[in-house]
Design an enzyme around this catalytic site. Structure first.
Site, PDB file in Angstrom:
ATOM      1  N   ASN A 132      23.664  24.711   2.311  1.00 59.32           N
ATOM      2  CA  ASN A 132      23.340  23.884   2.150  1.00 59.32           C
ATOM      3  C   ASN A 132      24.370  22.911   2.172  1.00 59.32           C
ATOM      4  O   ASN A 132      24.073  21.745   1.364  1.00 59.32           O
ATOM      5  CB  ASN A 132      24.315  24.358   0.419  1.00 59.32           C
ATOM      6  CG  ASN A 132      25.462  25.182   0.667  1.00 59.32           C
ATOM      7  OD1 ASN A 132      25.422  26.260   1.282  1.00 59.32           O
ATOM      8  ND2 ASN A 132      26.444  25.218   0.359  1.00 59.32           N
ATOM      9  N   SER A 180      17.476  28.291  -8.397  1.00 55.95           N
ATOM     10  CA  SER A 180      18.146  27.665  -8.667  1.00 55.95           C
ATOM     11  C   SER A 180      17.775  26.079  -9.661  1.00 55.95           C
ATOM     12  O   SER A 180      16.784  25.601  -8.257  1.00 55.95           O
ATOM     13  CB  SER A 180      19.358  27.010  -7.814  1.00 55.95           C
ATOM     14  OG  SER A 180      20.617  26.386  -9.154  1.00 55.95           O
ATOM     15  N   HIS A 182      17.719  23.587 -11.157  1.00 55.40           N
ATOM     16  CA  HIS A 182      18.816  22.055 -10.587  1.00 55.40           C
ATOM     17  C   HIS A 182      19.246  21.953  -9.400  1.00 55.40           C
ATOM     18  O   HIS A 182      18.871  20.425  -8.770  1.00 55.40           O
ATOM     19  CB  HIS A 182      20.215  21.666 -11.001  1.00 55.40           C
ATOM     20  CG  HIS A 182      21.035  22.367 -10.643  1.00 55.40           C
ATOM     21  ND1 HIS A 182      21.874  22.037  -9.995  1.00 55.40           N
ATOM     22  CD2 HIS A 182      21.801  23.717 -10.496  1.00 55.40           C
ATOM     23  CE1 HIS A 182      22.754  22.858  -9.034  1.00 55.40           C
ATOM     24  NE2 HIS A 182      22.732  23.921 -10.213  1.00 55.40           N
ATOM     25  N   CYS A 306      29.984  22.246  -3.959  1.00 56.57           N
ATOM     26  CA  CYS A 306      30.533  23.533  -4.646  1.00 56.57           C
ATOM     27  C   CYS A 306      32.438  23.854  -4.026  1.00 56.57           C
ATOM     28  O   CYS A 306      32.924  24.415  -4.761  1.00 56.57           O
ATOM     29  CB  CYS A 306      30.048  24.957  -4.531  1.00 56.57           C
ATOM     30  SG  CYS A 306      28.112  24.448  -5.010  1.00 56.57           S
TER      31      CYS A 306
END
Ligand code: PLP
Length: 367
Positions: A132, A180, A182, A306
């Protein structure tokens, strides 16, 4: 989604509205399944990829305990998202033998180290498909071969990759895959876990009304699931166009920075990355300062979104061998489906100006 919101219904209700809700869920389940080439019955909806990762890891560990499977080793990579590292940490506390596999300087898993770490006591390997922060794609077929040679189960965190690159769970031969909504332009608040029909179903981590074969009980959020299905279906049809678009924009941004005397180094070196992702290091510049300077103009970040807000350097960059100082020079940009060439030109202009200013201020560059 609007239809599901305006006529709310519980998919478990024994009447026409309940039946409609159940049909909407099974349509969405088929769309999500199609995106990763699984059977619809192999998709378990969750609230997020975080929950899917927790369900896979804690649920498989619980399965092993319950079935008296003697394997107790869990192997995760050093660059996993916190949503994998934290359940791994929890399993360590519960007595599992959790080991962390290193990555090389580009963020790619070190396969020779992995070969040593995975043994006949290994229950589960959890490796992400794409990182990510850097976008780096892991060599999954090699990882799966190592897992299979040792009889270990394999879970992949596909939160970033699904909907952006082709994923075929049968071809990949993996047991579990977290998704996920989104991250593929769907609504936030819904995700999923692929559970191969050939793999042990994870034991639930919450208990209730028996929905979704009791693997993940709870009344299904019909509008969110419908939105997830629509996003998956769109991603299926746009996969190659999105990838081409993202890559072209990423290269355009790099070229513009170069043109404006603000070259940046790709931290991923030549490793394969998710289309449209850039993880860049601007020598001598504090990336947090850069991001806050341009906060109102360019939407980009430093560490994982995050975990931003924490002052600690990204564990991903440190695992790649960077010092704290080097890690602080790294910023990342994602060129998505809706980013335009004009957006990129503006971003390049703003970033180049800010970089030049920052370098002048630190005395690294002279006009
Ligand atoms: N795994 C990866 C690789 C991610 O990038 C993220 C979110 O950033 C997650 C898991 C958590 O996903 P969710 O936001 O759906 O909980």
């Amino acid at each position: 989604m609007v239809a599901a919101w305006t006529t709310p219904a519980n998919a478990g209700s024994p009447h026409i509205l309940g039946e409609r809700a159940a049909a909407a869920i099974s349509g969405a389940r088929a769309d999500v399944a199609k995106l990763i080439a699984s059977a619809p019955s192999e998709i378990v909806f969750t609230s997020s990829a975080t929950e899917a990762n927790n369900l896979a890891m804690l649920g498989v560990a619980d399965w092993a305990v319950e079935t008296q499977n003697p394997r107790r080793r869990i192997v995760v990579s050093a660059v996993e998202h916190k949503a994998v590292l934290e359940p791994a940490h929890r399993l360590k506390k519960l007595g599992f033998d959790v080991v962390v596999a290193p990555v090389d300087y580009s963020g790619v898993i070190d396969l020779s180290a992995l070969r040593v770490l995975v043994d006949s006591n290994t229950l589960l390997i959890s490796i992400m498909v794409a990182n990510n922060e850097t976008g780096v794609l892991q060599p999954l077929s090699d990882v799966v071969a190592i897992a299979r040679a040792n009889g270990a189960l394999i879970h992949c965190d596909g939160a970033q990759a699904a909907g952006k690159i082709p994923l075929d769970v049968v071809e990949l031969d993996i047991d579990y895959l977290s998704l996920s909504s989104h991250k593929m332009y769907g609504p936030v608040g819904v995700g999923g876990l692929y559970v191969s029909a050939a793999a042990p179903p994870p034991r639930p981590i919450q208990f209730g009304g028996g929905q979704q074969n009791s693997i993940r009980p709870g009344t299904e959020p019909v509008p969110l699931i419908v939105g997830f299905g629509a996003a998956a279906s769109l991603a299926c049809s746009k996969l190659s166009a999105d990838a081409k678009h993202g890559d072209e924009l990423a290269l355009r941004l790099l070229a513009k920075l170069q043109e404006r005397q603000a070259p940046c180094r790709r931290t991923t070196n030549g490793a394969p990355v998710l289309p449209g992702t850039l993880s860049l290091s601007a020598l001598g510049v504090d990336a947090d300062d850069l991001v806050s300077l341009l906060q109102t103009k360019v939407c980009f970040s430093t560490g994982s979104a995050c975990t931003s807000g924490q002052v600690l350097s990204s564990h991903v960059l440190l695992a790649m061998g960077m010092t704290q100082m080097e890690a602080r020079t790294v910023f990342r940009i994602y060129c998505n489906r809706y980013t335009t060439e004009n957006d990129i030109d503006i971003a390049a202009d703003e970033i180049a100006k800010a970089l030049l200013r920052a370098r002048l201020a630190s005395g690294r560059s002279r006009q």
